[in-house]
Design a protein around this motif. Structure first.
Motif, mmCIF file in Angstrom:
data_model
loop_
_atom_site.group_PDB
_atom_site.id
_atom_site.type_symbol
_atom_site.label_atom_id
_atom_site.label_comp_id
_atom_site.label_asym_id
_atom_site.label_seq_id
_atom_site.Cartn_x
_atom_site.Cartn_y
_atom_site.Cartn_z
ATOM 1 N N VAL A 262 11.810 8.580 28.853
ATOM 2 C CA VAL A 262 11.936 7.998 27.510
ATOM 3 C C VAL A 262 10.765 8.469 26.643
ATOM 4 O O VAL A 262 9.605 8.146 26.928
ATOM 5 N N TYR A 263 11.088 9.230 25.604
ATOM 6 C CA TYR A 263 10.080 9.717 24.677
ATOM 7 C C TYR A 263 10.178 9.058 23.297
ATOM 8 O O TYR A 263 9.231 9.123 22.520
ATOM 9 N N GLU A 264 11.318 8.446 22.983
ATOM 10 C CA GLU A 264 11.494 7.819 21.678
ATOM 11 C C GLU A 264 12.450 6.630 21.789
ATOM 12 O O GLU A 264 13.353 6.618 22.637
ATOM 13 N N LEU A 265 12.218 5.649 20.914
ATOM 14 C CA LEU A 265 13.056 4.451 20.871
ATOM 15 C C LEU A 265 13.343 4.093 19.411
ATOM 16 O O LEU A 265 12.416 3.979 18.597
ATOM 17 N N PHE A 266 14.635 3.908 19.095
ATOM 18 C CA PHE A 266 15.047 3.498 17.753
ATOM 19 C C PHE A 266 15.406 2.016 17.799
ATOM 20 O O PHE A 266 16.472 1.641 18.296
ATOM 21 N N LEU A 267 14.516 1.190 17.277
ATOM 22 C CA LEU A 267 14.732 -0.255 17.289
ATOM 23 C C LEU A 267 14.622 -0.839 15.877
ATOM 24 O O LEU A 267 14.266 -2.002 15.705
ATOM 25 N N SER A 268 14.917 -0.055 14.884
ATOM 26 C CA SER A 268 14.842 -0.525 13.503
ATOM 27 C C SER A 268 16.112 -1.283 13.120
ATOM 28 O O SER A 268 17.190 -1.057 13.682
ATOM 29 N N GLN A 269 15.941 -2.234 12.187
ATOM 30 C CA GLN A 269 17.054 -3.012 11.644
ATOM 31 C C GLN A 269 17.856 -3.735 12.741
ATOM 32 O O GLN A 269 19.090 -3.706 12.767
ATOM 33 N N LYS A 270 17.119 -4.384 13.632
ATOM 34 C CA LYS A 270 17.752 -5.150 14.717
ATOM 35 C C LYS A 270 17.488 -6.656 14.589
ATOM 36 O O LYS A 270 17.831 -7.405 15.502
ATOM 37 N N ASP A 271 16.885 -7.085 13.481
ATOM 38 C CA ASP A 271 16.518 -8.497 13.274
ATOM 39 C C ASP A 271 15.615 -9.015 14.392
ATOM 40 O O ASP A 271 15.708 -10.181 14.806
ATOM 41 N N LEU A 272 14.731 -8.168 14.869
ATOM 42 C CA LEU A 272 13.850 -8.545 15.974
ATOM 43 C C LEU A 272 12.675 -9.378 15.469
ATOM 44 O O LEU A 272 12.014 -9.019 14.499
ATOM 45 N N THR A 273 12.426 -10.477 16.148
ATOM 46 C CA THR A 273 11.227 -11.274 15.897
ATOM 47 C C THR A 273 10.213 -11.115 17.030
ATOM 48 O O THR A 273 9.042 -11.446 16.869
ATOM 49 N N GLU A 274 10.665 -10.635 18.155
ATOM 50 C CA GLU A 274 9.816 -10.349 19.306
ATOM 51 C C GLU A 274 10.263 -9.024 19.914
ATOM 52 O O GLU A 274 11.413 -8.593 19.726
ATOM 53 N N VAL A 275 9.358 -8.388 20.653
ATOM 54 C CA VAL A 275 9.679 -7.147 21.362
ATOM 55 C C VAL A 275 9.129 -7.269 22.775
ATOM 56 O O VAL A 275 7.996 -7.717 22.980
ATOM 57 N N ILE A 276 9.943 -6.881 23.732
ATOM 58 C CA ILE A 276 9.502 -6.936 25.115
ATOM 59 C C ILE A 276 8.359 -5.949 25.356
ATOM 60 O O ILE A 276 8.153 -5.011 24.571
ATOM 61 N N ASP A 277 7.621 -6.156 26.417
ATOM 62 C CA ASP A 277 6.531 -5.259 26.768
ATOM 63 C C ASP A 277 7.087 -3.862 27.021
ATOM 64 O O ASP A 277 8.007 -3.674 27.828
ATOM 65 N N LEU A 278 6.523 -2.860 26.355
ATOM 66 C CA LEU A 278 7.015 -1.476 26.472
ATOM 67 C C LEU A 278 6.101 -0.613 27.328
ATOM 68 O O LEU A 278 6.202 0.611 27.286
ATOM 69 N N SER A 279 5.231 -1.224 28.113
ATOM 70 C CA SER A 279 4.283 -0.443 28.912
ATOM 71 C C SER A 279 4.963 0.369 30.011
ATOM 72 O O SER A 279 4.366 1.304 30.540
ATOM 73 N N ARG A 280 6.200 0.035 30.331
ATOM 74 C CA ARG A 280 6.907 0.800 31.383
ATOM 75 C C ARG A 280 7.245 2.215 30.921
ATOM 76 O O ARG A 280 7.455 3.113 31.737
ATOM 77 N N PHE A 281 7.270 2.426 29.603
ATOM 78 C CA PHE A 281 7.580 3.757 29.075
ATOM 79 C C PHE A 281 6.263 4.513 28.849
ATOM 80 O O PHE A 281 5.726 4.550 27.740
ATOM 81 N N LYS A 282 5.764 5.103 29.899
ATOM 82 C CA LYS A 282 4.443 5.728 29.878
ATOM 83 C C LYS A 282 4.377 6.929 28.942
ATOM 84 O O LYS A 282 3.313 7.236 28.387
ATOM 85 N N LYS A 283 5.488 7.636 28.743
ATOM 86 C CA LYS A 283 5.492 8.855 27.930
ATOM 87 C C LYS A 283 6.110 8.652 26.551
ATOM 88 O O LYS A 283 6.454 9.615 25.865
ATOM 89 N N LEU A 284 6.228 7.421 26.130
ATOM 90 C CA LEU A 284 6.799 7.123 24.822
ATOM 91 C C LEU A 284 5.913 7.707 23.714
ATOM 92 O O LEU A 284 4.716 7.440 23.662
ATOM 93 N N LYS A 285 6.530 8.492 22.817
ATOM 94 C CA LYS A 285 5.791 9.143 21.742
ATOM 95 C C LYS A 285 6.186 8.649 20.354
ATOM 96 O O LYS A 285 5.348 8.609 19.455
ATOM 97 N N TYR A 286 7.458 8.301 20.172
ATOM 98 C CA TYR A 286 7.955 7.929 18.846
ATOM 99 C C TYR A 286 8.645 6.571 18.940
ATOM 100 O O TYR A 286 9.547 6.384 19.757
ATOM 101 N N LEU A 287 8.225 5.650 18.081
ATOM 102 C CA LEU A 287 8.781 4.300 18.116
ATOM 103 C C LEU A 287 9.086 3.828 16.692
ATOM 104 O O LEU A 287 8.196 3.763 15.844
ATOM 105 N N TRP A 288 10.375 3.510 16.450
ATOM 106 C CA TRP A 288 10.819 3.023 15.147
ATOM 107 C C TRP A 288 11.100 1.526 15.250
ATOM 108 O O TRP A 288 12.001 1.101 15.978
ATOM 109 N N LEU A 289 10.348 0.729 14.484
ATOM 110 C CA LEU A 289 10.524 -0.718 14.477
ATOM 111 C C LEU A 289 10.548 -1.280 13.049
ATOM 112 O O LEU A 289 10.337 -2.480 12.850
ATOM 113 N N GLN A 290 10.791 -0.430 12.084
ATOM 114 C CA GLN A 290 10.783 -0.889 10.699
ATOM 115 C C GLN A 290 12.008 -1.750 10.378
ATOM 116 O O GLN A 290 13.005 -1.715 11.085
#
Length: 285
Positions: free
Chosen positions: A46-74
């Motif tokens: 996993v290098y990228e995650l698209f989590l924008s526009q999901k009505d999120l108020t909380e986000v789970i711990d993402l430390s399992r994705f050691k190589k994550l480079k791009y994260l969208w949470l807007q």
């Protein structure tokens, strides 16, 4: 400030816990849906995650994705950032258009290059800068439409504490802004730069409340001879050394001719003007 369910009545505490668990479950499903879309079966892929526009108020711990480079949470409803603890490879993070009031925890992202935080609720400019200082590679930053932007000299304050920033709030940081920042926030450095600009180092101390100090007259030591090496003479005042050095510069002579005193060919023939041409020599050191 993070809420503590232990400080609430029993019923309210249980409701908050259930609400947070439900919010984390929504986040977990959103992450799993994105992994299916990307076709990633291993967390290491996993290098990228698209989590924008999901009505999120909380986000789970993402430390399992050691190589994550791009994260969208807007465009969510996040209020804090506690889910990025071991994502040291993250280079781009989009958190704009949320309800974030503090960014505690972002200092653990040393590889971050782009950080968008505009349209949030950040109010403490000192706490925000303190977290951002832990990102040595941060080049692009947006903080506009946050309450902290109302501070006087906000932009220069950010540039002063984060000198590596190249773009702030969609505008490139200019050399003029960097010079203005030095003048406003670092008076001692400004005075040193000005002294070096005049090709000599002078007293660089700066105290706006100090009384005016008259500069002593420059003088040559009584045992000084211009024929000797100036480096062998010990001066009590560095300004005197500068003065003596200026006196040892090579002499330059210029000569000019007064053409009004030079007779013309006709005057020579008639021998009406017998004066000699006047020469003027000026010697400069």
């Amino acid at each position: 400030m993070a809420w503590d369910p232990n400080h609430l009545p029993g019923g309210a505490s249980r409701r908050l816990i259930r609400t947070r668990e439900a919010a984390l479950e929504v986040s977990r499903r959103a992450v799993e849906d994105q992994l299916k879309i990307c076709g990633c079966k291993r967390d290491a892929d996993v290098y990228e995650l698209f989590l924008s526009q999901k009505d999120l108020t909380e986000v789970i711990d993402l430390s399992r994705f050691k190589k994550l480079k791009y994260l969208w949470l807007q465009h969510n409803k996040l209020q804090g950032i506690t889910f990025l603890t071991r994502n040291s490879c993250l280079t781009e993070l989009y958190l704009n258009n949320n309800a974030i009031f503090e960014i505690k925890g972002l200092h653990s992202l040393p590889s971050l290059h782009i950080l968008l935080l505009h349209h949030n609720e950040l109010t403490n400019i000192d706490a925000t800068v303190k977290e951002l200082k832990g990102m040595p590679h941060l080049k692009i930053l947006s903080l506009y439409q946050n309450p902290l932007c109302q501070y006087n000299l906000y932009r220069l304050y950010i540039i002063n504490h984060l000198p590596g920033i190249e773009f702030l709030d969609q505008n490139q940081v200019t050399e003029k802004e960097r010079r203005s920042m030095i003048t406003i926030f670092n008076h001692r450095r400004t005075h040193i730069v000005q002294s070096i600009a005049f090709q000599r180092r002078v007293d660089a101390s700066w105290n706006p409340r100090a009384p005016f100090k008259q500069k002593p007259s420059q003088r040559v030591p009584p045992d000084f001879a211009f024929a000797n090496n100036v480096d062998k003479t010990v001066f009590e005042d560095p300004e005197d050394a500068v003065f003596v050095r200026s006196m040892k510069r090579s002499a330059m002579a210029t000569t000019s001719l007064n053409w009004d005193t030079v007779p013309t060919r006709e005057e020579k023939y008639l021998d009406e003007k017998g004066t000699e041409p006047q020469m003027l020599t000026v010697t400069l050191r």
